[in-house]
Motif scaffolding. Sequence first.
Motif, PDB file in Angstrom:
ATOM      1  N   GLY A   1      16.169  39.436  53.113  1.00  0.00           N
ATOM      2  CA  GLY A   1      16.620  40.875  52.658  1.00  0.00           C
ATOM      3  C   GLY A   1      17.547  41.299  53.725  1.00  0.00           C
ATOM      4  N   LEU A   2      17.470  40.958  55.129  1.00  0.00           N
ATOM      5  CA  LEU A   2      18.384  41.123  56.034  1.00  0.00           C
ATOM      6  C   LEU A   2      19.695  40.797  55.941  1.00  0.00           C
ATOM      7  CD1 LEU A   2      16.342  41.532  59.247  1.00  0.00           C
ATOM      8  CD2 LEU A   2      17.656  43.446  58.057  1.00  0.00           C
ATOM      9  N   GLU A   3      19.741  39.441  55.486  1.00  0.00           N
ATOM     10  CA  GLU A   3      20.825  38.762  55.347  1.00  0.00           C
ATOM     11  C   GLU A   3      21.688  39.112  54.096  1.00  0.00           C
ATOM     12  OE1 GLU A   3      22.505  34.108  54.602  1.00  0.00           O
ATOM     13  OE2 GLU A   3      20.422  34.251  54.730  1.00  0.00           O
ATOM     14  N   PHE A   4      20.768  39.475  52.925  1.00  0.00           N
ATOM     15  CA  PHE A   4      21.343  40.188  51.601  1.00  0.00           C
ATOM     16  C   PHE A   4      22.025  41.415  51.892  1.00  0.00           C
ATOM     17  CE2 PHE A   4      20.838  42.722  47.881  1.00  0.00           C
ATOM     18  CZ  PHE A   4      21.660  42.143  46.896  1.00  0.00           C
ATOM     19  N   ALA A   5      21.211  42.265  52.516  1.00  0.00           N
ATOM     20  CA  ALA A   5      21.930  43.576  52.598  1.00  0.00           C
ATOM     21  C   ALA A   5      23.258  43.327  53.496  1.00  0.00           C
ATOM     22  CB  ALA A   5      20.906  44.418  53.713  1.00  0.00           C
ATOM     23  N   TYR A   6      23.131  42.538  54.597  1.00  0.00           N
ATOM     24  CA  TYR A   6      24.358  42.300  55.364  1.00  0.00           C
ATOM     25  C   TYR A   6      25.547  41.670  54.604  1.00  0.00           C
ATOM     26  CZ  TYR A   6      27.282  41.241  59.401  1.00  0.00           C
ATOM     27  OH  TYR A   6      28.436  41.046  60.266  1.00  0.00           O
ATOM     28  N   SER A   7      25.284  40.812  53.709  1.00  0.00           N
ATOM     29  CA  SER A   7      26.254  40.280  52.725  1.00  0.00           C
ATOM     30  C   SER A   7      26.828  41.088  51.707  1.00  0.00           C
ATOM     31  CB  SER A   7      25.690  38.727  52.399  1.00  0.00           C
ATOM     32  OG  SER A   7      24.939  39.255  51.131  1.00  0.00           O
ATOM     33  N   GLN A   8      26.071  41.974  51.280  1.00  0.00           N
ATOM     34  CA  GLN A   8      26.492  42.885  50.119  1.00  0.00           C
ATOM     35  C   GLN A   8      27.226  43.965  50.620  1.00  0.00           C
ATOM     36  OE1 GLN A   8      25.931  42.036  46.626  1.00  0.00           O
ATOM     37  NE2 GLN A   8      25.701  40.291  48.282  1.00  0.00           N
ATOM     38  N   ALA A   9      27.291  44.479  52.000  1.00  0.00           N
ATOM     39  CA  ALA A   9      27.797  45.476  52.617  1.00  0.00           C
ATOM     40  C   ALA A   9      29.312  45.443  52.976  1.00  0.00           C
ATOM     41  CB  ALA A   9      27.147  46.199  53.771  1.00  0.00           C
ATOM     42  N   PRO A  10      30.221  46.088  52.631  1.00  0.00           N
ATOM     43  CA  PRO A  10      31.742  45.832  53.132  1.00  0.00           C
ATOM     44  C   PRO A  10      31.491  45.881  54.664  1.00  0.00           C
ATOM     45  CG  PRO A  10      31.666  47.759  51.886  1.00  0.00           C
ATOM     46  CD  PRO A  10      30.349  47.359  51.941  1.00  0.00           C
ATOM     47  N   LYS A  11      32.521  45.652  55.449  1.00  0.00           N
ATOM     48  CA  LYS A  11      32.701  45.586  57.033  1.00  0.00           C
ATOM     49  C   LYS A  11      32.453  47.067  57.296  1.00  0.00           C
ATOM     50  CE  LYS A  11      35.368  44.155  60.837  1.00  0.00           C
ATOM     51  NZ  LYS A  11      36.460  43.489  61.387  1.00  0.00           N
ATOM     52  N   SER A  12      33.084  47.931  56.732  1.00  0.00           N
ATOM     53  CA  SER A  12      32.844  49.241  57.469  1.00  0.00           C
ATOM     54  C   SER A  12      31.374  50.084  57.404  1.00  0.00           C
ATOM     55  CB  SER A  12      33.687  50.367  56.928  1.00  0.00           C
ATOM     56  OG  SER A  12      33.499  50.432  55.335  1.00  0.00           O
TER      57      SER A  12
ATOM     58  N   LYS B   1      28.326  47.976  57.172  1.00  0.00           N
ATOM     59  CA  LYS B   1      27.417  46.807  57.822  1.00  0.00           C
ATOM     60  C   LYS B   1      26.451  47.558  58.752  1.00  0.00           C
ATOM     61  CE  LYS B   1      30.054  42.621  57.037  1.00  0.00           C
ATOM     62  NZ  LYS B   1      29.256  42.442  55.681  1.00  0.00           N
ATOM     63  N   GLY B   2      26.800  48.363  59.615  1.00  0.00           N
ATOM     64  CA  GLY B   2      25.843  49.130  60.554  1.00  0.00           C
ATOM     65  C   GLY B   2      25.008  50.254  59.834  1.00  0.00           C
ATOM     66  N   SER B   3      25.789  50.786  58.911  1.00  0.00           N
ATOM     67  CA  SER B   3      24.935  51.862  58.145  1.00  0.00           C
ATOM     68  C   SER B   3      23.839  51.183  57.156  1.00  0.00           C
ATOM     69  CB  SER B   3      25.807  52.457  57.161  1.00  0.00           C
ATOM     70  OG  SER B   3      26.719  53.193  57.966  1.00  0.00           O
ATOM     71  N   ILE B   4      23.941  49.899  56.587  1.00  0.00           N
ATOM     72  CA  ILE B   4      23.129  49.276  55.726  1.00  0.00           C
ATOM     73  C   ILE B   4      22.197  48.730  56.362  1.00  0.00           C
ATOM     74  CG2 ILE B   4      24.087  47.089  55.436  1.00  0.00           C
ATOM     75  CD1 ILE B   4      23.007  49.134  52.589  1.00  0.00           C
TER      76      ILE B   4
ATOM     77  N   ASP C   1      30.418  39.833  47.796  1.00  0.00           N
ATOM     78  CA  ASP C   1      30.655  38.709  48.695  1.00  0.00           C
ATOM     79  C   ASP C   1      31.349  39.475  49.918  1.00  0.00           C
ATOM     80  OD1 ASP C   1      30.591  36.503  50.087  1.00  0.00           O
ATOM     81  OD2 ASP C   1      32.298  35.471  49.083  1.00  0.00           O
ATOM     82  N   HIS C   2      30.852  40.057  50.820  1.00  0.00           N
ATOM     83  CA  HIS C   2      31.364  40.701  51.948  1.00  0.00           C
ATOM     84  C   HIS C   2      30.623  40.069  53.207  1.00  0.00           C
ATOM     85  CE1 HIS C   2      33.120  43.793  49.526  1.00  0.00           C
ATOM     86  NE2 HIS C   2      31.913  43.927  49.066  1.00  0.00           N
ATOM     87  N   TYR C   3      30.036  38.741  53.169  1.00  0.00           N
ATOM     88  CA  TYR C   3      29.323  38.290  54.135  1.00  0.00           C
ATOM     89  C   TYR C   3      30.166  38.222  55.312  1.00  0.00           C
ATOM     90  CZ  TYR C   3      26.010  35.259  56.753  1.00  0.00           C
ATOM     91  OH  TYR C   3      25.215  34.866  57.756  1.00  0.00           O
ATOM     92  N   ARG C   4      31.394  37.625  55.391  1.00  0.00           N
ATOM     93  CA  ARG C   4      32.166  37.586  56.589  1.00  0.00           C
ATOM     94  C   ARG C   4      33.458  38.222  56.210  1.00  0.00           C
ATOM     95  NH1 ARG C   4      29.458  34.379  60.640  1.00  0.00           N
ATOM     96  NH2 ARG C   4      28.232  32.952  59.787  1.00  0.00           N
ATOM     97  N   SER C   5      33.468  39.273  55.473  1.00  0.00           N
ATOM     98  CA  SER C   5      34.703  40.058  55.204  1.00  0.00           C
ATOM     99  C   SER C   5      35.419  40.691  56.521  1.00  0.00           C
ATOM    100  CB  SER C   5      34.526  41.017  54.105  1.00  0.00           C
ATOM    101  OG  SER C   5      33.831  42.072  54.595  1.00  0.00           O
ATOM    102  N   THR C   6      36.671  40.599  56.589  1.00  0.00           N
ATOM    103  CA  THR C   6      37.521  41.054  57.654  1.00  0.00           C
ATOM    104  C   THR C   6      38.061  42.280  57.207  1.00  0.00           C
ATOM    105  OG1 THR C   6      39.402  39.815  57.005  1.00  0.00           O
ATOM    106  CG2 THR C   6      37.722  38.982  58.544  1.00  0.00           C
ATOM    107  N   THR C   7      38.023  42.936  55.857  1.00  0.00           N
ATOM    108  CA  THR C   7      38.671  43.975  55.734  1.00  0.00           C
ATOM    109  C   THR C   7      37.700  45.167  55.370  1.00  0.00           C
ATOM    110  OG1 THR C   7      38.316  43.325  53.134  1.00  0.00           O
ATOM    111  CG2 THR C   7      40.535  42.797  54.124  1.00  0.00           C
ATOM    112  N   PRO C   8      37.935  46.351  55.578  1.00  0.00           N
ATOM    113  CA  PRO C   8      36.910  47.402  55.620  1.00  0.00           C
ATOM    114  C   PRO C   8      36.464  47.662  54.274  1.00  0.00           C
ATOM    115  CG  PRO C   8      39.007  48.164  56.693  1.00  0.00           C
ATOM    116  CD  PRO C   8      39.154  46.838  56.236  1.00  0.00           C
TER     117      PRO C   8
END
Length: 169
Positions: A78-89, A91-94, A162-169
């Motif tokens: 779940g933690l990995e999933f939540a992190y991968s689904q959130a855009p970079k901006s 990730k902390g909020s999710i 697919d925002h796992y390692r995205s660099t765009t906000p």
Amino acid sequence: MLLIPFNNFVLYPALQRAGVTLTALRKMGAGIAFSGLSWIVIGSLQLIMDGGSVIAITWQVLPYALLTFGEVLVSATGLEFAYSQAPKSMKGSIMSFWTLSVTVGNLWVLLANASVKSESVTNKIAETGISVTAFQMFFFAGFALLAALVFALYARSYTMQDHYRSTTP
């Protein structure tokens, strides 16, 4: 923690070789269901003890194993999933919402357990013929299995990001 490498290097590859497609959402749904199964085992053991039978303490291994397996499937995935689904901006909020959801779950358990202390609820449970402890375990099992079903139904229509390692906000 030993289950995480076991799952990643042994269980998941074996399931994929057997033709089972694993997604993060399927792992999480299965984890909720395994947690429900652990409470069924605990409730069953409690019924045996309530009936006057003595059982070996080693029986505690089974529900702990099921619950731990379920916890690994839900929390780590779940933690990995939540992190991968959130855009970079976000990730902390999710991650904050993940922690908040755990808090809300713990408060729900607290309220459910506190309600059993009520004399009227205790009397209703006594009318069923089982102990309060066994009733609670079966109640939480039923709730977990219902949650797993609802989660699985919702997961079928979820569109993956697919925002796992995205660099765009």
